[in-house]
Design an enzyme around this catalytic site. Structure first.
Site, PDB file in Angstrom:
ATOM      1  N   ARG A   4       0.854  -1.181   0.000  1.00  0.00           N
ATOM      2  CA  ARG A   4       0.000   0.000   0.000  1.00  0.00           C
ATOM      3  C   ARG A   4       0.898   1.242   0.000  1.00  0.00           C
ATOM      4  O   ARG A   4       1.801   1.363   0.828  1.00  0.00           O
ATOM      5  CB  ARG A   4      -0.882   0.008   1.244  1.00  0.00           C
ATOM      6  CG  ARG A   4      -1.697   1.266   1.297  1.00  0.00           C
ATOM      7  CD  ARG A   4      -2.358   1.465   2.616  1.00  0.00           C
ATOM      8  NE  ARG A   4      -3.085   2.723   2.590  1.00  0.00           N
ATOM      9  CZ  ARG A   4      -3.297   3.475   3.654  1.00  0.00           C
ATOM     10  NH1 ARG A   4      -2.832   3.100   4.822  1.00  0.00           N
ATOM     11  NH2 ARG A   4      -3.950   4.593   3.556  1.00  0.00           N
TER      12      ARG A   4
ATOM     13  N   GLU B 103      -9.531  -3.334   1.924  1.00  0.00           N
ATOM     14  CA  GLU B 103      -8.428  -2.778   1.131  1.00  0.00           C
ATOM     15  C   GLU B 103      -7.327  -3.816   0.887  1.00  0.00           C
ATOM     16  O   GLU B 103      -6.710  -3.828  -0.170  1.00  0.00           O
ATOM     17  CB  GLU B 103      -7.861  -1.538   1.841  1.00  0.00           C
ATOM     18  CG  GLU B 103      -8.805  -0.355   1.738  1.00  0.00           C
ATOM     19  CD  GLU B 103      -8.566   0.719   2.782  1.00  0.00           C
ATOM     20  OE1 GLU B 103      -8.887   0.472   3.967  1.00  0.00           O
ATOM     21  OE2 GLU B 103      -8.070   1.789   2.419  1.00  0.00           O
TER      22      GLU B 103
END
Ligand code: ADP
Length: 406
Positions: free
Chosen positions: A88, A379
């Protein structure tokens, strides 16, 4: 095939290992206090959570332990079985409109963008370097919080400030939480059974943002150059008159850095209530009649309602509204206030359906003009999906080159 999804912070590293394309979570965990005293990590496996205290000198040490745990718990038998690792990354600036391999050239771009995300991008770089050292043969990808918003047109992403600020200093709206908005929008389209949709997705957590999405593409979002834009948040102010900043810097005789801290860490729900940045504490405060908690909550929901109304007009209608993240998924009260505030659009809440937490569910009545849903975000899974897809396309490319088709 095993894909790792990694989220590295300055002193933490969260991970999940997925079996792809089945999308089963095999193991997950968090390393905390990296580079500090009393460091430790927790691992979740087969529904059990184990905590181990161990010295974590740096992110590389955390990665080494992560790999040892994967081997010991027989998630993999050999290191080579970890084919891809998705990282990320908060700020991808104007460079990344999709998930990208973290080549040396791309790493340089991520580093260059550190001035726009000083807390986050350097941490991600540290995590990627550590992963490359420990698992050198895996594909390393960067999945950017900003990438999904790169389809926003210039009239929406530019600020009405001197034009050269954008060219020279990269000052413009980038938006954040893109991975989450993309995930819930995709799932919403699956539920609706079509993709030519107009959606408003509300990621309402401690950090909060809203996105307007047309046929799977983002056309506007509430966060900006930084995450401190748009909605009021746990401890961030969101949109305010820009001159308040310079005026209060003069009044308080404080530095830019001190002002930044006040606007990011001492404002929002915390600043108004004087109690807490956590929405559960605000709800508790309201229950015992604390007027500042009531005011903070009203201001918080007001701004969500305003943004939804704005995006309804911008999209030219809306097929569904989605609530996600900590507050969006769990706060019965906030969802009720927001939907009641949208009654003028013909939205009608189903009180019974709304009385739930953390489940995927329709929360409006059949005769509501727009159906509104709770869709829990994921996510980590989105990072694994994107990383898996990039891995597949790289493998295909290799195959074509080997067969001399390209
Ligand atoms: P972030 O990822 O931005 O730190 P989260 O998405 O984890 O934030 O959301 C945190 C917020 O969710 C906090 O304000 C917390 O109070 C809120 N939240 C979590 N559970 C509940 C609940 N049961 N009721 C109300 N708010 C909740």
């Amino acid at each position: 095939m095993i894909v790792l999804s990694v989220n590295a912070g300055s002193s933490s590293l969260k991970f999940q290992a997925f079996d792809m394309p089945e999308e089963n979570v095999l193991i997950s965990g968090t390393f905390e206090r990296i580079g500090m005293k009393e460091s430790f990590y927790t691992i979740k496996l087969n529904g059990e959570k184990i905590k181990k205290e161990v010295e974590l000198k740096n992110h590389e040490k955390a990665f080494e332990i992560l790999i040892e745990e994967l081997l010991e718990n027989k998630i993999v038998e050999k290191l080579d079985e970890i084919k891809a690792i998705g990282h990320r990354i908060v700020q991808g600036g104007p460079y990344f409109d999709k998930t990208a391999e973290m080549t040396d050239e791309n790493m340089k771009k991520v580093k260059e963008l550190s001035s726009l995300a000083p807390l986050h991008n350097p941490a991600a770089i540290t995590g990627i370097k550590a992963a490359k050292n420990v698992v050198p043969n895996a594909l390393q990808t960067g999945v950017f919080d900003t990438a999904f918003h790169q389809t926003i047109e210039d009239e929406n992403y530019l600020y009405p400030v001197p034009f050269e600020w954008c060219e020279k200093y990269k000052v413009r709206k980038y938006g954040f939480h893109g991975t989450s908005h993309k995930y819930v929008a995709y799932r919403m389209n699956e539920i609706l059974g079509r993709y030519n949709t107009k959606l408003i997705t509300c990621h309402i957590g401690n950090g909060a943002s809203i996105a307007a999405i047309k046929e799977g593409q983002c056309i506007n979002t509430s966060m900006g150059l930084t995450p401190n834009a748009g909605l009021m948040m746990g401890s961030r102010c969101g949109d305010i008159d820009a001159t308040v900043v310079t005026y209060m810097m003069q009044q308080l005789e404080c530095t830019a850095e001190e002002m930044d801290t006040i606007l990011n860490k001492q404002s929002g729900l915390l600043g108004i209530s004087g109690v807490s940045s956590d929405s559960r504490d605000i709800e508790d405060g309201m229950k015992i009649g604390n007027p500042r908690c009531t005011l903070a909550q009203q201001m918080f929901t007001r701004r969500i309602i305003d943004h939804i109304a704005k995006y309804f007009v911008e999209l030219g209608g809306c097929d569904a509204i989605v609530f996600t993240a900590g507050i969006g998924e769990n706060s019965v009260h906030t969802r009720r206030e927001v939907l009641d505030g949208l009654a003028a659009l013909g939205i009608k809440i189903d009180e019974e359906a709304n009385d739930c937490r953390g489940v995927e569910r329709l929360i409006t009545t059949e005769d509501s003009s727009i159906p509104c849903y709770i869709i829990p975000t994921n996510e980590e899974l989105m990072i694994a999906r994107d990383t898996y897809l990039l891995y597949q396309s790289k493998e295909k490319e290799k195959e074509l080159v080997e067969n001399e088709i390209i």
